[in-house]
Write an enzyme that holds these catalytic residues in place. Structure first.
Site, short mmCIF file in Angstrom:
data_model
loop_
_atom_site.label_atom_id
_atom_site.label_comp_id
_atom_site.label_asym_id
_atom_site.label_seq_id
_atom_site.Cartn_x
_atom_site.Cartn_y
_atom_site.Cartn_z
N PRO A 56 0.82 -1.22 0.00
CA PRO A 56 0.00 0.00 0.00
C PRO A 56 0.85 1.26 0.00
O PRO A 56 1.75 1.43 0.83
CB PRO A 56 -0.81 -0.13 1.29
CG PRO A 56 -0.94 -1.60 1.48
CD PRO A 56 0.36 -2.19 1.00
N CYS A 57 0.55 2.15 -0.96
CA CYS A 57 1.39 3.33 -1.15
C CYS A 57 0.82 4.58 -0.52
O CYS A 57 1.50 5.61 -0.48
CB CYS A 57 1.59 3.57 -2.65
SG CYS A 57 0.06 3.97 -3.55
N GLN A 58 -0.43 4.54 -0.03
CA GLN A 58 -1.06 5.77 0.45
C GLN A 58 -0.28 6.42 1.59
O GLN A 58 -0.28 7.64 1.73
CB GLN A 58 -2.50 5.48 0.89
CG GLN A 58 -3.48 5.30 -0.25
CD GLN A 58 -3.41 3.93 -0.89
OE1 GLN A 58 -2.67 3.06 -0.41
NE2 GLN A 58 -4.16 3.70 -1.96
N PHE A 60 2.90 6.63 1.86
CA PHE A 60 4.06 7.34 1.34
C PHE A 60 3.67 8.47 0.39
O PHE A 60 4.48 9.33 0.09
CB PHE A 60 4.96 6.36 0.57
CG PHE A 60 5.38 5.16 1.37
CD1 PHE A 60 6.27 5.28 2.42
CD2 PHE A 60 4.88 3.91 1.07
CE1 PHE A 60 6.66 4.18 3.15
CE2 PHE A 60 5.27 2.80 1.79
CZ PHE A 60 6.16 2.93 2.84
N SER A 61 2.45 8.44 -0.12
CA SER A 61 2.05 9.34 -1.19
C SER A 61 1.88 10.77 -0.72
O SER A 61 1.23 11.04 0.29
CB SER A 61 0.74 8.86 -1.83
OG SER A 61 0.31 9.76 -2.83
#
Length: 387
Positions: A56-58, A60-61
């Site tokens: 899941p990238c949220q 880091f985004s």
């Protein structure tokens, strides 16, 4: 039922620094999985040859306004769980994908820990940032990748950009002050021109705000190379459906001129009357009053440019979101699921599951298939080179 999955003692194991993940503990399998499928689940080395994915990238985004929330921090820690699969299964090849900000998040410590962990396992490692727009989609989408190959394997190289795309050279600053770029900038040229919004969705039939028919007639002919490749002359289209805007947002969008680059700043400073008789400001109060702190809220309530590209595809396109430029160039509506899928390079025959929100989420979380294909070709070349 639970099924024990102890590591093979014959396979050498090295320390996995700072990752407190018990990868060798029992793997519990839900009772609803049929017994005949249990044998298909890999248990240990060397049954798995390739692991790839994007934790899941949220968290880091930079597009996530809530990336300091408890849930976002939990998502960040899932990097460790994903690495534990590499530590336990020891695949021949491993590919990790995440947002561009993954490299600099937490002053780069998470990124360096990821590299150090893979190196400590004995893997060869290559890292870099690629721009999806340079590989055949009309979208600005920068993503960080980490390749890993087991000892004795050929480490896959990076694919070369094939399309001109207006983007600076994507550099990763190294500790000694030098930098590394996985792919050259296309400022000096590339084999093909960049893809445009018109190339991508210009052949699709018009639909209204809130369009909900799951399948409609195509009724046209592909007019660009991309359209022919993505679907060809198909008799019908799936998921050409649009989120329904409320009355006020619809009025606001109808006041946005149909010109490239127009957004909320092109609204007239006036009030409008709703069907209830209520008078409201056409320009949302928060935008002009906070614009100085937020880059003038560029792109909010923005129309796409036929000759430009899509902004980064997100999981929930909306006019007041981080990527507010989500309005069709000519039609007064948010772009459809099908148009978002095309912006990512999904073939027309691809099917998404769930309601409209779920479909947007599946598309927004994906690596664009043309970029994935380019990476896959490099993996194939690496495997062929060994033989």
């Amino acid at each position: 039922m639970c099924r024990s999955s102890k590591p093979d003692p014959a396979v050498p194991r090295r320390a996995f620094p700072a990752v407190a993940v018990a990868a060798a503990t029992d793997v519990c399998i839900s009772n609803n999985i049929k017994d005949r499928k249990l044998d298909q689940i890999p248990i240990a080395h060397p049954e798995v040859e390739f692991i790839n994915g994007g934790p899941p990238c949220q968290g880091f985004s930079g597009m996530n306004r809530f990336n300091q929330s408890p849930w976002s921090k939990v998502q960040c820690e899932m990097i460790l769980a994903f690495l534990s699969f590499a530590e336990y299964f020891r695949p021949r090849f491993f590919l990790l994908e995440n947002v561009r900000n993954f490299v600099s998040f937490n002053k780069g410590q998470t990124f360096r820990l990821t590299l150090a962990s893979l190196l400590e396992m004995g893997y060869q490692v290559r890292f870099g940032i690629l721009e999806a727009g340079a590989f055949g989609v009309a979208q600005s989408r920068k993503r960080a990748f980490i390749w890993a190959a087991a000892p004795g394997e050929t480490l896959p190289d990076w694919p070369e950009p094939m399309h001109v795309f207006a983007s600076p050279e994507l550099k990763i600053i190294l500790p000694d002050g030098k930098y590394y770029a996985a792919a050259m900038s296309t400022d000096g040229g590339a084999p093909f021109r960049s893809m445009t919004v018109r190339d991508t969705i210009g052949d699709l039939p018009p639909v209204e705000n809130g369009a909900s028919k799951p399948t409609i007639q195509y009724g046209s002919e592909p007019v660009s190379w991309f359209q022919k490749k993505i679907g060809g002359a198909t008799p019908s289209l799936s998921d050409h459906i649009a989120k329904e805007m409320n009355e006020l947002n619809l009025i606001r969008y109808r006041h946005i001129p149909k010109r490239p680059g127009c957004d909320w700043k092109d609204h007239p400073d006036e009030k409008v009357k709703l069907s209830t008789g209520q008078m409201v400001e056409l320009i949302p109060w928060c935008l002009p009053n906070t614009a100085r702190r937020h880059n003038q809220w560029k792109g909010l309530y923005g129309r796409l440019d036929w000759e430009g590209n899509f902004p980064t595809s997100v999981t929930d396109p909306q006019p007041m979101g981080k990527v507010g430029m989500c309005f069709h160039p000519d039609q007064d509506r948010i772009i459809t699921v099908h148009e978002c899928a095309r912006s990512q390079g999904f073939p027309d025959g691809y099917r998404f599951a769930g309601n409209i929100q779920s479909k947007h989420r599946q598309i927004g979380n994906a690596v664009p298939p043309p970029l994935a294909y380019a990476l896959g070709r490099k993996l194939k070349q690496a495997i062929d080179a060994k033989h």
